[in-house]
Motif scaffolding. Structure first.
Motif, mmCIF file in Angstrom:
data_model
loop_
_atom_site.group_PDB
_atom_site.id
_atom_site.type_symbol
_atom_site.label_atom_id
_atom_site.label_comp_id
_atom_site.label_asym_id
_atom_site.label_seq_id
_atom_site.Cartn_x
_atom_site.Cartn_y
_atom_site.Cartn_z
ATOM 1 N N SER A 85 0.854 -1.184 0.000
ATOM 2 C CA SER A 85 0.000 0.000 0.000
ATOM 3 C C SER A 85 0.886 1.228 0.000
ATOM 4 O O SER A 85 2.100 1.135 0.241
ATOM 5 N N GLY A 86 0.267 2.382 -0.278
ATOM 6 C CA GLY A 86 0.998 3.643 -0.197
ATOM 7 C C GLY A 86 1.387 4.251 -1.524
ATOM 8 O O GLY A 86 1.938 5.360 -1.553
ATOM 9 N N GLY A 87 1.107 3.569 -2.618
ATOM 10 C CA GLY A 87 1.431 4.146 -3.916
ATOM 11 C C GLY A 87 0.509 5.310 -4.250
ATOM 12 O O GLY A 87 -0.475 5.567 -3.549
ATOM 13 N N GLY A 88 0.857 6.020 -5.304
ATOM 14 C CA GLY A 88 0.030 7.142 -5.721
ATOM 15 C C GLY A 88 0.762 8.036 -6.694
ATOM 16 O O GLY A 88 1.823 7.669 -7.226
ATOM 17 N N LEU A 89 0.191 9.212 -6.902
ATOM 18 C CA LEU A 89 0.757 10.199 -7.816
ATOM 19 C C LEU A 89 1.467 11.282 -7.010
ATOM 20 O O LEU A 89 0.891 11.833 -6.057
ATOM 21 N N VAL A 90 2.696 11.585 -7.383
ATOM 22 C CA VAL A 90 3.471 12.593 -6.672
ATOM 23 C C VAL A 90 4.305 13.378 -7.694
ATOM 24 O O VAL A 90 4.678 12.838 -8.735
ATOM 25 N N SER B 186 20.610 2.905 -8.205
ATOM 26 C CA SER B 186 19.732 3.959 -8.708
ATOM 27 C C SER B 186 18.904 4.630 -7.614
ATOM 28 O O SER B 186 18.381 5.730 -7.828
ATOM 29 N N VAL B 187 18.761 3.990 -6.461
ATOM 30 C CA VAL B 187 17.937 4.563 -5.393
ATOM 31 C C VAL B 187 18.743 4.862 -4.133
ATOM 32 O O VAL B 187 18.202 5.464 -3.184
ATOM 33 N N LYS B 188 19.999 4.488 -4.114
ATOM 34 C CA LYS B 188 20.831 4.681 -2.924
ATOM 35 C C LYS B 188 20.903 6.164 -2.578
ATOM 36 O O LYS B 188 21.145 7.012 -3.449
ATOM 37 N N LYS C 125 11.911 10.865 -8.755
ATOM 38 C CA LYS C 125 12.152 11.299 -10.126
ATOM 39 C C LYS C 125 11.132 10.632 -11.055
ATOM 40 O O LYS C 125 10.624 9.552 -10.720
ATOM 41 N N PRO C 126 10.866 11.233 -12.194
ATOM 42 C CA PRO C 126 9.936 10.587 -13.142
ATOM 43 C C PRO C 126 10.353 9.155 -13.488
ATOM 44 O O PRO C 126 9.487 8.294 -13.688
ATOM 45 N N GLU C 127 11.644 8.885 -13.511
ATOM 46 C CA GLU C 127 12.107 7.533 -13.837
ATOM 47 C C GLU C 127 11.860 6.525 -12.717
ATOM 48 O O GLU C 127 12.094 5.329 -12.895
ATOM 49 N N ASP C 128 11.369 6.988 -11.575
ATOM 50 C CA ASP C 128 10.968 6.071 -10.504
ATOM 51 C C ASP C 128 9.548 5.560 -10.720
ATOM 52 O O ASP C 128 9.082 4.690 -9.971
ATOM 53 N N THR C 129 8.857 6.076 -11.709
ATOM 54 C CA THR C 129 7.501 5.627 -12.002
ATOM 55 C C THR C 129 7.489 4.144 -12.357
ATOM 56 O O THR C 129 8.221 3.705 -13.244
ATOM 57 N N LEU D 28 1.080 1.012 -7.540
ATOM 58 C CA LEU D 28 1.576 1.894 -8.589
ATOM 59 C C LEU D 28 2.067 3.213 -8.014
ATOM 60 O O LEU D 28 1.357 3.880 -7.253
ATOM 61 N N VAL D 29 3.262 3.590 -8.414
ATOM 62 C CA VAL D 29 3.838 4.892 -8.084
ATOM 63 C C VAL D 29 4.044 5.646 -9.389
ATOM 64 O O VAL D 29 4.706 5.146 -10.305
#
Length: 123
Positions: A7-12, A63-65, A87-91, A118-119
């Motif tokens: 849980s916890g995904g969304g649009l940011v 990439s996320v460190k 970042k947009p590339e984390d979508t 989905l993020v």
């Protein structure tokens, strides 16, 4: 029945933060590594982060460190992924997974999977 529920995904917006949760049930995960993977449209599922229930060893994809933090709450049987400076590339769809024994960055090595959350990061 083993369940991993994300849980916890969304649009940011880019630069924002989200915290994902993974509630685990159905068995004891004390000898497992709990992991997060993600899959962007048209791309392979990729490793994001991992943590051992016991001992707390932690691993991150390069990439996320420095931006993402994985943690666990043993009392709640829940694993978290705090995502900052998005970042947009984390979508992607983010999946929680569990692997018996040591961690692996290979999605084929996981024993259990959640259905994903989905993020979406807008620019």
């Amino acid at each position: 029945q083993v369940q991993l529920v994300e849980s916890g995904g969304g649009l940011v917006q880019a630069g924002g933060s989200l915290r994902l949760s993974c509630a685990a049930s159905g068995r004891t995960f004390s000898s497992h590594a709990m992991e997060w993977f993600r899959q962007a449209p048209g791309k392979e599922r990729e490793f994001v982060a991992a943590i051992r229930w016991s001992g707390g060893s932690i691993y991150y994809a390069n990439s996320v460190k420095g931006r993402f933090t994985i943690s666990r709450d043993n009392a709640k049987n829940t694993v978290y992924l705090q995502m900052n400076s998005l970042k947009p590339e984390d979508t992607a769809v983010y999946y929680c997974a569990a692997k018996h024994g040591s961690y692996s960055s290979s999605y084929g090595a996981m024993n259990y999977w959640g259905k994903g959350t989905l993020v979406t990061v807008s620019s």
